[in-house]
Design an enzyme around this catalytic site. Sequence first.
Site, PDB file in Angstrom:
ATOM      1  N   ASN A 185       0.872  -1.180   0.000  1.00 34.02           N
ATOM      2  CA  ASN A 185       0.000   0.000   0.000  1.00 34.02           C
ATOM      3  C   ASN A 185       0.908   1.229   0.000  1.00 34.02           C
ATOM      4  OD1 ASN A 185      -1.839   2.022   0.455  1.00 34.02           O
ATOM      5  ND2 ASN A 185      -2.337   1.411   2.558  1.00 34.02           N
ATOM      6  N   LYS A 232       0.114   4.216  -0.308  1.00 34.93           N
ATOM      7  CA  LYS A 232      -0.568   5.409   0.246  1.00 34.93           C
ATOM      8  C   LYS A 232      -0.325   6.614  -0.670  1.00 34.93           C
ATOM      9  CE  LYS A 232       0.140   3.411   4.757  1.00 34.93           C
ATOM     10  NZ  LYS A 232      -0.059   3.568   6.187  1.00 34.93           N
ATOM     11  N   HIS A 283      -9.499   0.922   4.744  1.00 32.45           N
ATOM     12  CA  HIS A 283      -8.245   1.185   5.464  1.00 32.45           C
ATOM     13  C   HIS A 283      -8.534   2.135   6.629  1.00 32.45           C
ATOM     14  CE1 HIS A 283      -4.198   2.469   6.402  1.00 32.45           C
ATOM     15  NE2 HIS A 283      -3.772   1.402   5.750  1.00 32.45           N
ATOM     16  N   GLU A 285      -7.015   4.585   7.746  1.00 29.25           N
ATOM     17  CA  GLU A 285      -6.826   6.020   7.441  1.00 29.25           C
ATOM     18  C   GLU A 285      -8.054   6.579   6.734  1.00 29.25           C
ATOM     19  OE1 GLU A 285      -3.063   5.538   5.429  1.00 29.25           O
ATOM     20  OE2 GLU A 285      -2.156   4.945   7.339  1.00 29.25           O
ATOM     21  N   GLU A 309      -5.590  -5.236  10.414  1.00 27.06           N
ATOM     22  CA  GLU A 309      -4.562  -4.218  10.644  1.00 27.06           C
ATOM     23  C   GLU A 309      -4.852  -3.495  11.952  1.00 27.06           C
ATOM     24  OE1 GLU A 309      -2.576  -2.928   6.779  1.00 27.06           O
ATOM     25  OE2 GLU A 309      -4.366  -1.710   6.963  1.00 27.06           O
ATOM     26  N   GLY A 315       2.268   2.007  10.743  1.00 29.51           N
ATOM     27  CA  GLY A 315       3.219   3.098  10.609  1.00 29.51           C
ATOM     28  C   GLY A 315       3.876   3.510  11.917  1.00 29.51           C
ATOM     29  N   SER A 355       3.229  -2.362  10.408  1.00 31.92           N
ATOM     30  CA  SER A 355       4.677  -2.409  10.612  1.00 31.92           C
ATOM     31  C   SER A 355       5.276  -3.782  10.312  1.00 31.92           C
ATOM     32  CB  SER A 355       5.039  -1.943  12.031  1.00 31.92           C
ATOM     33  OG  SER A 355       4.622  -0.597  12.213  1.00 31.92           O
TER      34      SER A 355
HETATM   35  C1  PEP Z   1      -0.895   0.006   6.022  1.00 31.69           C
HETATM   36  O1  PEP Z   1      -0.997   1.215   5.877  1.00 31.69           O
HETATM   37  O2  PEP Z   1      -1.741  -0.753   5.533  1.00 31.69           O
HETATM   38  C2  PEP Z   1       0.255  -0.484   6.768  1.00 31.69           C
HETATM   39  C3  PEP Z   1       0.221  -1.717   7.216  1.00 31.69           C
HETATM   40  O3  PEP Z   1       1.279   0.403   6.994  1.00 31.69           O
HETATM   41  P1  PEP Z   1       2.699   0.081   7.671  1.00 31.69           P
HETATM   42  O4  PEP Z   1       3.190  -1.222   7.059  1.00 31.69           O
HETATM   43  O5  PEP Z   1       3.561   1.228   7.292  1.00 31.69           O
HETATM   44  O6  PEP Z   1       2.477  -0.060   9.117  1.00 31.69           O
END
Ligand code: PEP
Length: 251
Positions: A9, A11, A96, A98, A168, A174, A214
Amino acid sequence: MRKNIVAGNWKMNKTLQEGIALATELKDALVGTTPNCDVVIGTPFIHLATVVETVKKSPIKVAAQNCADKESGAYTGEVSASMIKSTGVNYVILGHSERRAYYGETFEILRNKVLLALKNELTPIFCIGELKEEREANKQNEVVKAQLEGSVFNLSATDFGKIVIAYEPVWAIGTGLTATSEQAQEIHAFIRSLIADKYGKEVADSTSILYGGSCNAGNAAELFSKPDVDGGLIGGASLKAVDFKAIISAF
Ligand code: PEP
């Protein structure tokens, strides 16, 4: 049986030129390898058509990061599922955290998005997961249950069988804080049990449930070794071909 999937992703990162360069680098890095998983990259809308061309003749598939909750018409700035499909894309990331947090995506809006994605033969990668304070209050199971019930448990068994779930935990996205592989396995198994209760064991066993938060080259193999973790949705570590390739190789 279900597929293993490593999905990136990006973003809101990378200009078009940078995105083409990253996709090319990843494509080149995978030459001569046969990944033990499906490989997907989720790019910004304006990259989609070009990146689809860039990764042709490679194992890489492309995802959008969102789609409109309306079919077409006077919705300035929106991008419909049929437009996404017309670029040659196969997947769309929906729900997601966000998008839920910053763009007010409710259960109902997401229900519409999932339906439109399926109608246009896009595979939704449907994201669920709890906030930090919900985990601290040990409410993660009820949160993911409500997210599933609110947006995807309305689907027929056949349609549900076409979607991918990404668990998630918001506190891990992040932040560098990864769920332990035991925490991931525990909640993935719970999610699969909810799917089994609703749609039966066969659908549950064939649903891919990805972990996101992460996930990186250092922890992917441990996370993916768990029986109910069928891959990852990768944010930060998908922005460097070498890191993303290492995660793909964790399978
Ligand atoms: C995500 O935004 O779906 C995600 C898992 O981000 P990160 O791997 O940076 O934590």
